[in-house]
Design a protein around this motif. Structure first.
Motif, PDB file in Angstrom:
ATOM      1  N   PHE A   1      10.729   1.949  -2.125  1.00 34.45           N
ATOM      2  CA  PHE A   1       9.626   2.758  -2.643  1.00 34.45           C
ATOM      3  C   PHE A   1      10.153   3.856  -3.558  1.00 34.45           C
ATOM      4  O   PHE A   1      11.275   4.324  -3.426  1.00 34.45           O
ATOM      5  CB  PHE A   1       8.725   3.305  -1.528  1.00 34.45           C
ATOM      6  CG  PHE A   1       9.357   4.245  -0.534  1.00 34.45           C
ATOM      7  CD1 PHE A   1       9.387   5.607  -0.754  1.00 34.45           C
ATOM      8  CD2 PHE A   1       9.891   3.755   0.654  1.00 34.45           C
ATOM      9  CE1 PHE A   1       9.931   6.470   0.177  1.00 34.45           C
ATOM     10  CE2 PHE A   1      10.434   4.605   1.602  1.00 34.45           C
ATOM     11  CZ  PHE A   1      10.456   5.972   1.362  1.00 34.45           C
ATOM     12  N   LEU A   2       9.307   4.205  -4.519  1.00 32.24           N
ATOM     13  CA  LEU A   2       9.606   5.267  -5.471  1.00 32.24           C
ATOM     14  C   LEU A   2       8.647   6.408  -5.201  1.00 32.24           C
ATOM     15  O   LEU A   2       7.440   6.188  -5.033  1.00 32.24           O
ATOM     16  CB  LEU A   2       9.430   4.773  -6.910  1.00 32.24           C
ATOM     17  CG  LEU A   2      10.236   3.556  -7.328  1.00 32.24           C
ATOM     18  CD1 LEU A   2       9.847   3.122  -8.730  1.00 32.24           C
ATOM     19  CD2 LEU A   2      11.716   3.827  -7.260  1.00 32.24           C
ATOM     20  N   THR A   3       9.188   7.611  -5.140  1.00 33.25           N
ATOM     21  CA  THR A   3       8.351   8.791  -4.965  1.00 33.25           C
ATOM     22  C   THR A   3       8.466   9.629  -6.232  1.00 33.25           C
ATOM     23  O   THR A   3       9.155   9.242  -7.181  1.00 33.25           O
ATOM     24  CB  THR A   3       8.800   9.647  -3.754  1.00 33.25           C
ATOM     25  OG1 THR A   3       9.994  10.353  -4.079  1.00 33.25           O
ATOM     26  CG2 THR A   3       8.994   8.801  -2.506  1.00 33.25           C
ATOM     27  N   ASN A   4       7.840  10.772  -6.240  1.00 29.96           N
ATOM     28  CA  ASN A   4       7.983  11.678  -7.370  1.00 29.96           C
ATOM     29  C   ASN A   4       9.361  12.338  -7.393  1.00 29.96           C
ATOM     30  O   ASN A   4       9.719  12.986  -8.377  1.00 29.96           O
ATOM     31  CB  ASN A   4       6.877  12.738  -7.357  1.00 29.96           C
ATOM     32  CG  ASN A   4       6.826  13.524  -6.061  1.00 29.96           C
ATOM     33  OD1 ASN A   4       7.052  12.997  -4.972  1.00 29.96           O
ATOM     34  ND2 ASN A   4       6.516  14.799  -6.173  1.00 29.96           N
ATOM     35  N   LEU A   5      10.199  12.128  -6.342  1.00 30.51           N
ATOM     36  CA  LEU A   5      11.514  12.757  -6.276  1.00 30.51           C
ATOM     37  C   LEU A   5      12.692  11.792  -6.175  1.00 30.51           C
ATOM     38  O   LEU A   5      13.815  12.177  -6.491  1.00 30.51           O
ATOM     39  CB  LEU A   5      11.577  13.700  -5.062  1.00 30.51           C
ATOM     40  CG  LEU A   5      10.548  14.828  -5.027  1.00 30.51           C
ATOM     41  CD1 LEU A   5      10.655  15.594  -3.726  1.00 30.51           C
ATOM     42  CD2 LEU A   5      10.727  15.732  -6.223  1.00 30.51           C
TER      43      LEU A   5
ATOM     44  N   SER B   1       0.809  -1.215   0.000  1.00 27.67           N
ATOM     45  CA  SER B   1       0.000   0.000   0.000  1.00 27.67           C
ATOM     46  C   SER B   1       0.847   1.272   0.000  1.00 27.67           C
ATOM     47  O   SER B   1       1.658   1.493   0.904  1.00 27.67           O
ATOM     48  CB  SER B   1      -0.912  -0.003   1.235  1.00 27.67           C
ATOM     49  OG  SER B   1      -1.460   1.269   1.439  1.00 27.67           O
ATOM     50  N   VAL B   2       0.620   2.094  -0.999  1.00 29.12           N
ATOM     51  CA  VAL B   2       1.296   3.391  -1.098  1.00 29.12           C
ATOM     52  C   VAL B   2       0.893   4.282   0.078  1.00 29.12           C
ATOM     53  O   VAL B   2       1.726   4.994   0.632  1.00 29.12           O
ATOM     54  CB  VAL B   2       0.944   4.053  -2.449  1.00 29.12           C
ATOM     55  CG1 VAL B   2       1.371   5.508  -2.493  1.00 29.12           C
ATOM     56  CG2 VAL B   2       1.554   3.277  -3.598  1.00 29.12           C
TER      57      VAL B   2
ATOM     58  N   PRO C   1       8.099  18.210   1.919  1.00 31.66           N
ATOM     59  CA  PRO C   1       6.769  18.707   1.545  1.00 31.66           C
ATOM     60  C   PRO C   1       6.521  18.547   0.043  1.00 31.66           C
ATOM     61  O   PRO C   1       7.378  18.868  -0.780  1.00 31.66           O
ATOM     62  CB  PRO C   1       6.826  20.189   1.935  1.00 31.66           C
ATOM     63  CG  PRO C   1       7.822  20.226   3.061  1.00 31.66           C
ATOM     64  CD  PRO C   1       8.858  19.192   2.684  1.00 31.66           C
ATOM     65  N   GLY C   2       5.381  17.997  -0.292  1.00 30.19           N
ATOM     66  CA  GLY C   2       5.016  17.784  -1.692  1.00 30.19           C
ATOM     67  C   GLY C   2       5.479  16.457  -2.267  1.00 30.19           C
ATOM     68  O   GLY C   2       5.103  16.107  -3.383  1.00 30.19           O
ATOM     69  N   GLU C   3       6.281  15.718  -1.515  1.00 32.44           N
ATOM     70  CA  GLU C   3       6.771  14.420  -2.016  1.00 32.44           C
ATOM     71  C   GLU C   3       5.696  13.361  -1.829  1.00 32.44           C
ATOM     72  O   GLU C   3       5.120  13.228  -0.754  1.00 32.44           O
ATOM     73  CB  GLU C   3       8.046  14.016  -1.271  1.00 32.44           C
ATOM     74  CG  GLU C   3       8.682  12.757  -1.822  1.00 32.44           C
ATOM     75  CD  GLU C   3      10.041  12.444  -1.205  1.00 32.44           C
ATOM     76  OE1 GLU C   3      10.743  11.594  -1.759  1.00 32.44           O
ATOM     77  OE2 GLU C   3      10.389  13.050  -0.165  1.00 32.44           O
ATOM     78  N   GLN C   4       5.436  12.610  -2.885  1.00 28.27           N
ATOM     79  CA  GLN C   4       4.396  11.592  -2.870  1.00 28.27           C
ATOM     80  C   GLN C   4       4.965  10.227  -3.234  1.00 28.27           C
ATOM     81  O   GLN C   4       5.686  10.093  -4.225  1.00 28.27           O
ATOM     82  CB  GLN C   4       3.295  11.940  -3.875  1.00 28.27           C
ATOM     83  CG  GLN C   4       2.519  13.191  -3.533  1.00 28.27           C
ATOM     84  CD  GLN C   4       1.728  13.032  -2.254  1.00 28.27           C
ATOM     85  OE1 GLN C   4       1.036  12.046  -2.055  1.00 28.27           O
ATOM     86  NE2 GLN C   4       1.842  14.008  -1.365  1.00 28.27           N
ATOM     87  N   VAL C   5       4.631   9.216  -2.443  1.00 30.47           N
ATOM     88  CA  VAL C   5       5.017   7.842  -2.765  1.00 30.47           C
ATOM     89  C   VAL C   5       4.147   7.395  -3.929  1.00 30.47           C
ATOM     90  O   VAL C   5       2.920   7.543  -3.903  1.00 30.47           O
ATOM     91  CB  VAL C   5       4.835   6.911  -1.546  1.00 30.47           C
ATOM     92  CG1 VAL C   5       5.146   5.473  -1.923  1.00 30.47           C
ATOM     93  CG2 VAL C   5       5.715   7.371  -0.389  1.00 30.47           C
ATOM     94  N   VAL C   6       4.798   6.853  -4.970  1.00 29.98           N
ATOM     95  CA  VAL C   6       4.091   6.446  -6.183  1.00 29.98           C
ATOM     96  C   VAL C   6       3.874   4.936  -6.216  1.00 29.98           C
ATOM     97  O   VAL C   6       2.822   4.460  -6.632  1.00 29.98           O
ATOM     98  CB  VAL C   6       4.868   6.916  -7.439  1.00 29.98           C
ATOM     99  CG1 VAL C   6       4.135   6.543  -8.699  1.00 29.98           C
ATOM    100  CG2 VAL C   6       5.122   8.404  -7.385  1.00 29.98           C
ATOM    101  N   VAL C   7       4.885   4.178  -5.787  1.00 35.86           N
ATOM    102  CA  VAL C   7       4.787   2.718  -5.745  1.00 35.86           C
ATOM    103  C   VAL C   7       5.730   2.213  -4.661  1.00 35.86           C
ATOM    104  O   VAL C   7       6.750   2.850  -4.377  1.00 35.86           O
ATOM    105  CB  VAL C   7       5.102   2.087  -7.126  1.00 35.86           C
ATOM    106  CG1 VAL C   7       6.558   2.267  -7.507  1.00 35.86           C
ATOM    107  CG2 VAL C   7       4.712   0.620  -7.195  1.00 35.86           C
ATOM    108  N   ALA C   8       5.378   1.080  -4.051  1.00 40.26           N
ATOM    109  CA  ALA C   8       6.200   0.533  -2.969  1.00 40.26           C
ATOM    110  C   ALA C   8       6.147  -0.989  -2.989  1.00 40.26           C
ATOM    111  O   ALA C   8       5.141  -1.587  -3.381  1.00 40.26           O
ATOM    112  CB  ALA C   8       5.705   1.058  -1.622  1.00 40.26           C
ATOM    113  N   PHE C   9       7.273  -1.592  -2.558  1.00 43.51           N
ATOM    114  CA  PHE C   9       7.404  -3.047  -2.533  1.00 43.51           C
ATOM    115  C   PHE C   9       8.010  -3.483  -1.201  1.00 43.51           C
ATOM    116  O   PHE C   9       8.824  -2.772  -0.632  1.00 43.51           O
ATOM    117  CB  PHE C   9       8.342  -3.525  -3.648  1.00 43.51           C
ATOM    118  CG  PHE C   9       7.956  -3.018  -4.999  1.00 43.51           C
ATOM    119  CD1 PHE C   9       6.991  -3.663  -5.736  1.00 43.51           C
ATOM    120  CD2 PHE C   9       8.558  -1.891  -5.531  1.00 43.51           C
ATOM    121  CE1 PHE C   9       6.621  -3.196  -6.985  1.00 43.51           C
ATOM    122  CE2 PHE C   9       8.205  -1.412  -6.776  1.00 43.51           C
ATOM    123  CZ  PHE C   9       7.233  -2.072  -7.508  1.00 43.51           C
TER     124      PHE C   9
END
Length: 122
Positions: A40-44, A10-11, A24-32
């Motif tokens: 996990f990969l975020t937008n940054l 779950s992201v 601030p503003g960083e969002q998790v996009v996918v996680a394993f």
């Protein structure tokens, strides 16, 4: 990342659990998750969470900014493979980071996330 295949998690849970280290503003996009470790990969960035010790109280979080990724590959699982392979090459290291991911994961989606980050379209 270990010998076990990482399954998607779950992201929202990862976003909540790692909020203290996200900017601030960083969002998790996918996680394993593979046993106790998480990628996990975020937008940054890409983050690798290594849970250590018997109690799991010692945790190392390695951050890889997308600008440090020189190339990447996502190899889909074949007919007899149990998992797919994600390889990330980082500036200054000739050996790629390798993560075994579940064959159920969408390889094109992972390619898109990495491409957006590496090419600055995140």
């Amino acid at each position: 990342m270990g010998f076990f295949s990482a399954s998607e998690i779950s992201v929202e849970d990862v976003q909540r659990d790692y909020a203290p280290i996200l900017v601030p503003g960083e969002q998790v996009v996918v996680a394993f998750r593979a046993v106790r470790d998480i990628v996990f990969l975020t937008n940054l960035r890409m983050a690798l969470v290594d849970v250590q010790g018997l109690t799991g109280r010692k945790v190392e979080v390695v951050t890889i900014p997308y600008r440090s990724i020189t190339r990447f590959s996502v190899e889909t699982a074949g007919s007899f493979d149990l998992d797919a392979d994600l390889k990330i090459w980082v500036t200054g290291d000739p050996v790629p980071l390798e993560v075994k991911i579940s064959r159920k994961v969408d390889p094109a989606g992972i390619q898109q996330i990495l491409a957006r980050g590496v090419f600055g379209r995140g």
